[in-house]
Design an enzyme around this catalytic site. Structure first.
Site, short mmCIF file in Angstrom:
data_model
loop_
_atom_site.label_atom_id
_atom_site.label_comp_id
_atom_site.label_asym_id
_atom_site.label_seq_id
_atom_site.Cartn_x
_atom_site.Cartn_y
_atom_site.Cartn_z
N GLU A 196 41.68 25.40 93.83
CA GLU A 196 40.82 24.85 92.86
C GLU A 196 40.83 23.23 92.91
O GLU A 196 40.70 22.49 91.63
CB GLU A 196 40.93 25.45 91.30
CG GLU A 196 41.04 26.73 91.38
CD GLU A 196 41.14 27.67 89.90
OE1 GLU A 196 40.73 28.80 90.06
OE2 GLU A 196 41.76 26.85 89.09
N GLU A 314 39.76 34.60 94.04
CA GLU A 314 40.35 34.91 92.90
C GLU A 314 39.42 35.20 92.02
O GLU A 314 38.29 34.50 91.84
CB GLU A 314 41.27 33.61 92.56
CG GLU A 314 42.09 33.89 91.06
CD GLU A 314 42.86 32.61 90.72
OE1 GLU A 314 43.43 32.03 91.65
OE2 GLU A 314 42.59 32.18 89.58
#
Length: 539
Positions: A196, A314
């Site tokens: 991220e 994810e």
């Protein structure tokens, strides 16, 4: 004055009749050609780094499920992974960019994660000791798991702003860690770079051009270290939220053949604290919104990096641990299975669910290790839905979701029907699309009854007789007592529960005569297998 008995009976049952609507609908499955293809092991789940101190909304649902302290000896854990034979596991999460590997020449001592007010996500750096890495790999070998490991991509960088991190990636610790992994003979399917950090990032971000240079460096490192070790793992990046310009720049800088799969994350239900989660899950308009992300990423790959593929690295639905009493209950399977179906249509090769265990969105209960409903949804998908994806067109309401694949590991077509409506029962008729040759090599499309494509020999019958009854397999999923927030899923009316010795129960279908009408009750899910269906697209 009293009422006649027949009138009392009518009044008692009348609400049930009034409440449920029956709607006839038709589906057209084009089984002549695949519109997409997934990896053979499409279903994936994550194991995270979060310690028990990770809390949101006055809820601390992680317990002892971190990679650092998960009880690997718990029999339910091994059994639930082995049932997939194999299950793909992605090891990573928010804190992976704070993990130090306790190997080689470290500049400072290696400590466990602790709360730290000015630390990334409120935690200090954490230490992965090699004895724990040995234990994890022993467990992965025992269970046959396919492992993706997420590397710390912030190591050596410095903060250049509130969220911006600059400088080159220091690969020394990762190099020592990968070297140790190879020296022990541990099989890693893929190494993923960072978590991220793309676009604006979550907590931190890195410029796409710098990231691309670092990915090249990691790719060269993998080439060097795995020169005499086979198979060579894949390289995945960036494990973040899709940002068109950022992803395009990453592909441009890293170049052909560097990144084997572009990983992106999805939390399209919003925060776990949202009291409107169930309404979002059951709202087809909300579910459809994420299709733009899948489509745009597919186009980015087609235009800028045809050598790579898309993975959902994810996805937990609701972020910040998931929704309490939502993400771990039956109702979440409407979102989860719809996600698996939708992502596959847009050329997604792998879909990793956050989490296998940990938080409110775990496939297993954090405390008891007992499977939650989504575990069985994942297992049924894995066992029934093959790699080939077919187009399904419908004249039905958007509340009836439909996805079709080649049946896994045998001839046939598997259809997934998801009924989001709380009052409409759908009666479904199915047609298939076939191509027939005509003059000058032209092709014309024709519709025919789906039944006409069925052979008279079935893989599960074991008989070569031509007069065997034509049947289909049905797997009907409903919640216990009709409670959408139940943690018990029913398969064809029977509760799915571990056996007395902790084994995963048999997921047996009911066999239904092929000419019997197909119906899907309100707020229920049904997998339907047409064994040995003659589908050219599956050859």
């Amino acid at each position: 004055m009293g009422f006649p008995p027949f009138l009392l009976i009518f009044l008692a049952v009348c609400p049930a009749f009034l409440a449920q609507i029956v709607e006839d609908t038709a589906l057209l499955i084009d089984a002549t050609v695949k519109i997409a293809e997934t990896d053979a092991n499409y279903v994936c789940a994550t194991l995270d780094w979060w310690p028990k101190e990770k809390c949101d909304y006055n809820d601390c649902p992680w317990g002892y499920t971190s990679l650092m302290n998960l009880d690997l000896s718990h029999p339910f854990l091994a059994n639930s992974i082995q049932a997939f034979n194999p299950l793909r596991l992605r090891l990573g999460g928010s804190l992976q960019n704070r993990v130090i590997y306790d190997v080689g020449n470290l500049e400072s001592r290696c400590h466990a994660f602790t709360k730290q007010e000015d630390g990334l996500f409120g935690f200090s750096k954490g230490c992965l000791h090699m004895n724990r890495w040995d234990e994890l790999n022993s467990f992965f070998k025992k269970t046959g798991a396919l492992v993706t490991f997420g590397l710390n991509a912030l190591h050596g960088r410095q903060r250049a702003g509130k969220r911006v991190w600059g400088g080159n990636w220091d690969s020394s610790n990762a190099r020592d860690f990968i070297n140790y992994t190879i020296s022990k003979g541990y099989q890693i399917h893929s190494w993923e770079f960072g978590n991220e950090l793309s676009g604006k990032g979550i907590g931190a971000n890195v410029d796409a051009e710098q990231y691309g240079k670092d990915v090249i460096h990691l790719n060269n490192l993998i080439d060097q270290l795995y020169k005499n070790f086979q198979p060579r793992p894949l390289l995945l990046a960036p494990g973040g939220f899709y940002d068109k310009e950022w992803y395009e720049k990453l592909l441009e800088v890293s170049g052909p053949g560097t990144v084997d799969a572009l990983t992106h994350h999805i939390y399209n239900l919003g925060p776990g604290s949202d009291h409107n989660l169930v309404n979002k899950i059951l709202n087809p308009l909300h579910l459809n919104k994420i299709a733009n992300t899948f489509s745009n990423l597919s186009q980015t790959i087609e235009m800028n990096g045809p050598w790579t593929s898309a993975w959902v690295g994810e996805s937990g639905g609701a972020f910040n641990n998931g929704g309490h009493n939502v993400s771990n209950t039956f109702v979440n399977s409407f979102w989860y299975l719809d996600q698996l179906g939708m992502a596959a249509k847009y050329h997604t090769k792998v879909y990793c669910r956050q989490t296998f265990i940990g938080g409110n969105y775990g496939l297993l209960d954090t405390s008891t290790f007992i499977p939650n409903p989504d575990y069985y949804s994942a297992l049924l998908w894995h066992r029934l839905m093959g790699k080939g994806v077919f187009a399904v067109s419908s004249n039905s309401s958007s509340y009836l979701r439909s996805y079709a694949h080649c049946t896994r590991n045998r001839a046939g077509v598997t259809l997934l029907l998801i009924n989001l409506s709380n009052q409409t029962q759908y009666r479904v008729s199915i047609e298939s699309s076939v191509h027939t040759s005509s003059h000058a090599n032209e092709k014309s499309n024709h519709k025919k009854s789906f039944i006409h494509g069925l052979k008279k020999t079935f893989s599960w019958v074991g008989s070569k007789s031509s007069d065997v009854t034509l049947s289909r397999e049905e797997y009907h999923l409903t919640p216990l007592n009709g409670n959408l927030h139940s943690k018990t899923m029913l398969l064809n009316g029977l509760p799915l529960q571990l056996t007395e010795i902790g084994d995963i129960p048999s997921l047996s279908p009911v066999l239904v005569n092929i000419v019997s009408p197909i119906s899907v009750a309100p707020l229920s899910i049904k997998f339907i297998v047409f064994p040995n269906y003659n589908s050219p697209g599956c050859r």
